[in-house]
Design an enzyme around this catalytic site. Structure first.
Site, PDB file in Angstrom:
ATOM      1  N   ASP A 142      43.444  38.871  43.745  1.00  0.00           N
ATOM      2  CA  ASP A 142      43.505  39.203  42.315  1.00  0.00           C
ATOM      3  C   ASP A 142      44.934  39.466  41.821  1.00  0.00           C
ATOM      4  OD1 ASP A 142      40.762  39.140  42.641  1.00  0.00           O
ATOM      5  OD2 ASP A 142      40.539  41.310  42.684  1.00  0.00           O
ATOM      6  N   VAL A 311      34.752  30.705  47.769  1.00  0.00           N
ATOM      7  CA  VAL A 311      35.590  29.608  48.309  1.00  0.00           C
ATOM      8  C   VAL A 311      37.064  29.989  48.169  1.00  0.00           C
ATOM      9  CG1 VAL A 311      36.384  27.279  47.677  1.00  0.00           C
ATOM     10  CG2 VAL A 311      33.958  27.736  47.907  1.00  0.00           C
TER      11      VAL A 311
HETATM   12  O1  F6P Z   1      38.983  41.615  44.853  1.00  0.00           O
HETATM   13  C1  F6P Z   1      38.738  40.344  45.343  1.00  0.00           C
HETATM   14  C2  F6P Z   1      37.474  39.778  44.751  1.00  0.00           C
HETATM   15  O2  F6P Z   1      37.281  38.484  45.280  1.00  0.00           O
HETATM   16  C3  F6P Z   1      37.411  39.753  43.230  1.00  0.00           C
HETATM   17  O3  F6P Z   1      38.140  38.687  42.679  1.00  0.00           O
HETATM   18  C4  F6P Z   1      35.927  39.675  43.007  1.00  0.00           C
HETATM   19  O4  F6P Z   1      35.586  40.224  41.755  1.00  0.00           O
HETATM   20  C5  F6P Z   1      35.372  40.505  44.119  1.00  0.00           C
HETATM   21  O5  F6P Z   1      36.360  40.551  45.125  1.00  0.00           O
HETATM   22  C6  F6P Z   1      34.089  39.964  44.739  1.00  0.00           C
HETATM   23  O6  F6P Z   1      33.657  40.873  45.677  1.00  0.00           O
HETATM   24  P1  F6P Z   1      32.524  40.639  46.783  1.00  0.00           P
HETATM   25  O7  F6P Z   1      33.148  39.908  47.930  1.00  0.00           O
HETATM   26  O8  F6P Z   1      32.109  42.005  47.138  1.00  0.00           O
HETATM   27  O9  F6P Z   1      31.478  39.806  46.134  1.00  0.00           O
END
Ligand code: F6P
Length: 387
Positions: A142, A311
């Site tokens: 992010d 991905v």
């Molecule tokens: O913080 C990294 C991230 O991939 C975000 O971009 C996304 O909102 C979140 O983690 C998704 O989290 P999880 O792997 O718990 O679904």
């Protein structure tokens, strides 16, 4: 290479929060330097703060540190658990004391935590509530960690998302369609903006700039009128319309803000519980589907949706991420050797610098709306949904 005198003899290392490419390169960077150069003992802790509380560890040495530079994910495993709010047997418990006790048991003098914003906060909590020495490194696709120019993992994810946008161009052109491509990034727009610019997206929607669907629709229709019969929209998963932003603001004022409903102002369940009392996050409807439906209705143009999802977090880290991870890791080992604790190692320009952890914890680096990337996107004609 013979060992150099080190003030720190034993460190623990864990990865926490969502995984990303470059974590293993960072583990390797800090641990190889710590073991081979500074003669430290390195205790790997499995599955983030949960493994720390449950005392699940593995000693890291040359054997398990070899061959991991280019491997995605994390050899240590990760979790999103917080030491002070851990779900155990269906109940939220403060496990800080157990975490501290396990660090003492292994004679760990400093806990190295690799993670994003949540991890920085958890590390700071362990430092203040448990008097534990910590040192952190900024990882996340992010790119939203405060006080660092960039986080490792971001470059790889941006490559993957830009590559997807490239591929979507050819199919969108052939079928004269709108394709809405949803890009991760939580509540920040760095990833969608970077990939959108690099991939030449016609519309880029990020959480920091609420969009008006009518403005976006008019941009798509104008493209069509000028003979461009396809459009690619890069939408950040956290993007919000002007109406949603207002509703969320109102809900916040009324104190009705829930964790994930905050973007839309709606009260939505975000977690579920299984029979064993374990909590899990519920799958949410993608932002891209809702947006594509709305744009299809407003323009009458056929639309399709691609949600890139996890991905973006998988596979081999780019050379840039491997470089950042290694630079941060080896600098971390040097800081540990000189006894510098309670800092995050940040990338600032060409240097890796130690920033006090209290300056990072609880902060977020969002895209400033006048950022060069925003201006540049506008100058090449991408619509950001607001004008
Ligand atoms: O913080 C990294 C991230 O991939 C975000 O971009 C996304 O909102 C979140 O983690 C998704 O989290 P999880 O792997 O718990 O679904």
């Amino acid at each position: 290479m013979s060992a150099v005198r080190s003030r720190t003899k034993c460190i623990g290392i864990l990865t926490s929060g969502g995984d990303c490419p470059g974590l293993n390169a960072a583990i390797r960077g800090v641990a190889k330097a710590a073991v081979n150069r500074f003669g430290m003992k390195v205790v790997g802790i499995q599955d983030g703060f949960r493994g720390l509380v449950e005392n699940r560890t593995v000693i890291l040495d040359d054997r398990n540190l070899s061959g991991i530079l280019t491997v995605g994910g994390t050899i240590l495993g990760t979790s999103r658990d917080k030491p002070h709010k851990m779900i155990i047997g269906g109940k939220k418990m403060d496990m800080t004391a157990a975490a501290v006790e396990n660090l003492r048991r292994h004679q760990i003098e400093c806990l190295v935590c690799l993670g994003g914003g949540g991890t920085q906060k958890n590390a700071y909590h362990l430092h203040t509530a448990g008097s534990v020495n910590v040192l952190t490194m900024p990882k996340t696709i992010d790119n939203d960690v405060a006080e660092t120019d960039i986080t490792f993992g971001f470059d790889t994810a941006m490559h993957i998302a830009a590559d997807a946008i490239d591929r979507l161009h050819t199919t969108a052109t052939s079928h004269h369609r709108i394709i809405v491509c949803e890009i991760m990034g939580h509540n920040s727009g760095w990833l969608a903006l970077g990939a959108g610019i690099a991939g030449g997206a016609d519309v880029i929607l990020i959480p920091e700039i609420p969009y008006d669907p009518r403005v976006v629709a008019e941009h798509l229709l104008a493209r069509r009128r000028s003979g461009k019969r396809f459009s690619i929209i890069a939408v950040a998963e956290g993007a919000v319309s002007v109406a949603e932003a207002k509703a969320a603001e109102g809900a916040e004022k009324e104190g009705a803000k829930d964790k994930k409903g905050k973007a839309s102002g709606e009260e939505k369940p975000v977690t579920g519980k299984n029979e064993a009392g374990e909590v899990y996050h519920l799958v949410q409807e993608s932002k891209a589907s809702r947006l594509a439906r709305e744009l299809q209705r407003l323009t009458g143009i056929e639309a399709r949706v691609t949600s890139l999802g996890h991905v973006q977090r998988g596979g081999i880290p780019t050379p840039t991420d491997r470089l950042y991870s290694t630079l941060l890791g080896t600098r971390a080992a040097e800081l540990l050797a000189e006894g510098t604790y309670n800092v995050m190692v940040a990338i600032r320009g060409q240097r890796c610098e130690a920033v006090p952890i209290e300056k990072v914890a609880g902060k977020k680096k969002l895209v400033p709306i006048d950022h060069t990337w925003v201006q540049s996107a506008r100058l090449v004609g991408s619509c950001l949904g607001d004008q």
